[in-house]
Design a protein around this motif. Structure first.
Motif, mmCIF file in Angstrom:
data_model
loop_
_atom_site.group_PDB
_atom_site.id
_atom_site.type_symbol
_atom_site.label_atom_id
_atom_site.label_comp_id
_atom_site.label_asym_id
_atom_site.label_seq_id
_atom_site.Cartn_x
_atom_site.Cartn_y
_atom_site.Cartn_z
ATOM 1 N N PRO A 100 -7.245 -11.344 8.790
ATOM 2 C CA PRO A 100 -6.049 -11.577 7.958
ATOM 3 C C PRO A 100 -6.157 -11.017 6.541
ATOM 4 C CG PRO A 100 -6.584 -13.551 9.204
ATOM 5 C CD PRO A 100 -7.708 -12.572 9.442
ATOM 6 N N ARG A 101 -7.325 -11.154 5.918
ATOM 7 C CA ARG A 101 -7.513 -10.655 4.555
ATOM 8 C C ARG A 101 -7.283 -9.138 4.495
ATOM 9 N NH1 ARG A 101 -12.631 -11.806 4.096
ATOM 10 N NH2 ARG A 101 -13.389 -9.709 3.851
ATOM 11 N N LYS A 102 -7.785 -8.452 5.496
ATOM 12 C CA LYS A 102 -7.628 -7.001 5.553
ATOM 13 C C LYS A 102 -6.167 -6.622 5.816
ATOM 14 C CE LYS A 102 -9.797 -2.900 7.444
ATOM 15 N NZ LYS A 102 -10.873 -2.376 8.286
ATOM 16 N N ILE A 103 -5.475 -7.388 6.650
ATOM 17 C CA ILE A 103 -4.062 -7.126 6.936
ATOM 18 C C ILE A 103 -3.243 -7.213 5.655
ATOM 19 C CG2 ILE A 103 -2.004 -8.012 8.121
ATOM 20 C CD1 ILE A 103 -3.903 -8.923 10.389
ATOM 21 N N VAL A 104 -3.480 -8.250 4.869
ATOM 22 C CA VAL A 104 -2.754 -8.443 3.607
ATOM 23 C C VAL A 104 -3.065 -7.302 2.640
ATOM 24 C CG1 VAL A 104 -2.549 -9.941 1.580
ATOM 25 C CG2 VAL A 104 -2.565 -10.946 3.868
ATOM 26 N N LEU A 105 -4.327 -6.914 2.542
ATOM 27 C CA LEU A 105 -4.714 -5.821 1.649
ATOM 28 C C LEU A 105 -4.049 -4.502 2.058
ATOM 29 C CD1 LEU A 105 -6.434 -4.734 -0.695
ATOM 30 C CD2 LEU A 105 -8.284 -4.379 0.978
ATOM 31 N N ILE A 106 -4.077 -4.194 3.339
ATOM 32 C CA ILE A 106 -3.456 -2.961 3.831
ATOM 33 C C ILE A 106 -1.954 -2.980 3.569
ATOM 34 C CG2 ILE A 106 -2.907 -1.637 5.921
ATOM 35 C CD1 ILE A 106 -5.714 -2.481 6.973
ATOM 36 N N ALA A 107 -1.306 -4.116 3.809
ATOM 37 C CA ALA A 107 0.138 -4.229 3.563
ATOM 38 C C ALA A 107 0.458 -4.048 2.081
ATOM 39 C CB ALA A 107 0.659 -5.573 4.067
ATOM 40 N N ALA A 108 -0.335 -4.651 1.213
ATOM 41 C CA ALA A 108 -0.102 -4.542 -0.233
ATOM 42 C C ALA A 108 -0.267 -3.097 -0.703
ATOM 43 C CB ALA A 108 -1.053 -5.456 -0.991
ATOM 44 N N ILE A 109 -1.292 -2.431 -0.219
ATOM 45 C CA ILE A 109 -1.505 -1.024 -0.584
ATOM 46 C C ILE A 109 -0.362 -0.166 -0.064
ATOM 47 C CG2 ILE A 109 -2.992 0.984 -0.159
ATOM 48 C CD1 ILE A 109 -5.388 -1.012 -0.216
ATOM 49 N N LYS B 55 -7.575 1.957 16.742
ATOM 50 C CA LYS B 55 -7.154 1.035 17.808
ATOM 51 C C LYS B 55 -6.968 -0.391 17.295
ATOM 52 C CE LYS B 55 -8.188 3.437 21.975
ATOM 53 N NZ LYS B 55 -8.653 3.349 23.336
ATOM 54 N N ARG B 56 -6.346 -0.517 16.152
ATOM 55 C CA ARG B 56 -6.014 -1.834 15.603
ATOM 56 C C ARG B 56 -4.617 -2.220 16.099
ATOM 57 N NH1 ARG B 56 -10.257 -4.378 12.654
ATOM 58 N NH2 ARG B 56 -11.573 -2.679 11.923
ATOM 59 N N ILE B 57 -4.492 -3.419 16.605
ATOM 60 C CA ILE B 57 -3.238 -3.902 17.180
ATOM 61 C C ILE B 57 -2.094 -3.850 16.165
ATOM 62 C CG2 ILE B 57 -3.660 -6.354 16.695
ATOM 63 C CD1 ILE B 57 -2.125 -5.026 19.929
ATOM 64 N N GLU B 58 -2.423 -4.020 14.887
ATOM 65 C CA GLU B 58 -1.379 -4.036 13.846
ATOM 66 C C GLU B 58 -0.633 -2.719 13.750
ATOM 67 O OE1 GLU B 58 -4.463 -6.895 13.399
ATOM 68 O OE2 GLU B 58 -4.727 -4.753 13.008
ATOM 69 N N SER B 59 -1.213 -1.641 14.263
ATOM 70 C CA SER B 59 -0.516 -0.349 14.222
ATOM 71 C C SER B 59 0.847 -0.441 14.890
ATOM 72 C CB SER B 59 -1.358 0.740 14.892
ATOM 73 O OG SER B 59 -1.521 0.480 16.274
ATOM 74 N N TRP B 60 0.910 -1.166 15.995
ATOM 75 C CA TRP B 60 2.183 -1.290 16.709
ATOM 76 C C TRP B 60 3.210 -2.053 15.883
ATOM 77 C CZ3 TRP B 60 3.024 2.039 20.200
ATOM 78 C CH2 TRP B 60 1.998 2.501 21.028
ATOM 79 N N TYR B 61 2.799 -3.031 15.098
ATOM 80 C CA TYR B 61 3.742 -3.779 14.266
ATOM 81 C C TYR B 61 4.338 -2.874 13.189
ATOM 82 C CZ TYR B 61 1.168 -7.528 16.581
ATOM 83 O OH TYR B 61 0.558 -8.327 17.532
ATOM 84 N N TYR B 62 3.489 -2.015 12.634
ATOM 85 C CA TYR B 62 3.994 -1.036 11.662
ATOM 86 C C TYR B 62 5.001 -0.099 12.334
ATOM 87 C CZ TYR B 62 1.006 -2.094 7.662
ATOM 88 O OH TYR B 62 0.425 -2.687 6.578
ATOM 89 N N TRP B 63 4.654 0.400 13.532
ATOM 90 C CA TRP B 63 5.569 1.306 14.224
ATOM 91 C C TRP B 63 6.902 0.621 14.536
ATOM 92 C CZ3 TRP B 63 4.707 5.959 13.269
ATOM 93 C CH2 TRP B 63 3.459 6.564 13.390
ATOM 94 N N ILE B 64 6.862 -0.648 14.923
ATOM 95 C CA ILE B 64 8.103 -1.374 15.227
ATOM 96 C C ILE B 64 8.989 -1.439 13.986
ATOM 97 C CG2 ILE B 64 9.021 -3.678 15.764
ATOM 98 C CD1 ILE B 64 6.596 -3.932 17.773
ATOM 99 N N ILE B 65 8.422 -1.771 12.831
ATOM 100 C CA ILE B 65 9.202 -1.834 11.586
ATOM 101 C C ILE B 65 9.742 -0.458 11.227
ATOM 102 C CG2 ILE B 65 9.085 -2.299 9.102
ATOM 103 C CD1 ILE B 65 6.937 -4.475 9.840
ATOM 104 N N VAL B 66 8.899 0.567 11.318
ATOM 105 C CA VAL B 66 9.335 1.937 11.018
ATOM 106 C C VAL B 66 10.493 2.335 11.936
ATOM 107 C CG1 VAL B 66 8.655 4.383 11.177
ATOM 108 C CG2 VAL B 66 7.150 2.729 10.036
ATOM 109 N N VAL C 190 -12.075 -8.443 15.690
ATOM 110 C CA VAL C 190 -13.289 -7.789 15.206
ATOM 111 C C VAL C 190 -13.151 -7.652 13.702
ATOM 112 C CG1 VAL C 190 -14.686 -5.704 15.278
ATOM 113 C CG2 VAL C 190 -13.569 -6.506 17.367
ATOM 114 N N HIS C 191 -14.181 -7.999 12.969
ATOM 115 C CA HIS C 191 -14.133 -7.944 11.498
ATOM 116 C C HIS C 191 -14.637 -6.628 10.995
ATOM 117 C CE1 HIS C 191 -12.910 -12.082 11.263
ATOM 118 N NE2 HIS C 191 -13.818 -12.325 12.181
#
Length: 195
Positions: free
Chosen positions: A83-92, A142-153, A194-195
């Motif tokens: 989660p910490r990394k997700i927030v950091l990536i989103a903020a950047i 291969k991070r699952i969050e990639s698909w969430y970004y693609w959905i928003i885009v 995976v961290h």
């Protein structure tokens, strides 16, 4: 709809099909699509999308080279980011998107010989562009969050391209949204934390 839009979309869909079949031809076909989209996005003043195509051109050339070399079969495990990394990536992503939007809103003043008119939707266009860069980077890992970004885009893209009257690309983004939803469901079944 222009011939550039139609051909770019046909080549893009062909490239997606080829990559799903793991065919190396995906890269040159994708490059043709990228070049056509570069011309289209310049014509309709979506300058961030135009610049995004340069990124895709570089990635496609790299992908073509990488798939042509041995040892390209290493497989990463599908995983979640902490989660910490997700927030950091989103903020950047948001910060870079805002800065890019500010630049694109003034690009016609900074480089009037190249960008003859003011950019359309510079902040929204920049957001989808930077989110696409982030999504591609996450997808390579291969991070699952990639698909969430693609959905928003894809959701933003459907509206943006419809408003810009490139309806064929808007329809393409409907297809891409369905692929992204399906991809996220498929990846969720095997994802590990995976961290």
């Amino acid at each position: 709809m222009s011939y550039i839009e139609l051909l770019g979309t046909v080549f893009y869909l062909w490239s997606i099909w080829l990559i799903s079949q793991r065919k190396i031809l995906t890269w040159p076909v994708g490059i043709v699509s990228v070049l056509l989209y570069m011309a289209l996005f310049y014509q309709i003043r979506l300058y961030s999308d135009f610049l995004e195509q340069i990124y895709y051109l570089v990635v496609s050339v790299y992908g073509w080279w990488r798939w042509s070399t041995p040892d390209s079969s290493k497989v990463l495990q599908i995983r979640y980011s902490p989660p910490r990394k997700i927030v950091l990536i989103a903020a950047i992503t948001v910060a870079i998107s805002f800065a890019t939007g500010a630049l694109m809103s003034q690009i016609h003043l900074l480089l009037p010989a190249i960008f003859l008119e003011k950019a359309s939707f510079p902040y929204l266009d920049a957001l989808t562009t930077i989110m696409s860069f982030t999504a591609m980077w996450l997808m390579v890992q291969k991070r699952i969050e990639s698909w969430y970004y693609w959905i928003i885009v894809d959701i933003i893209g459907i509206w943006l391209y419809y408003v810009k009257e490139v309806k064929f690309i808007a329809f393409l983004y409907v297809i891409l949204l369905l692929i992204a939803i399906n991809g996220s469901i498929s990846w969720l079944k095997t994802a590990k934390i995976v961290h």
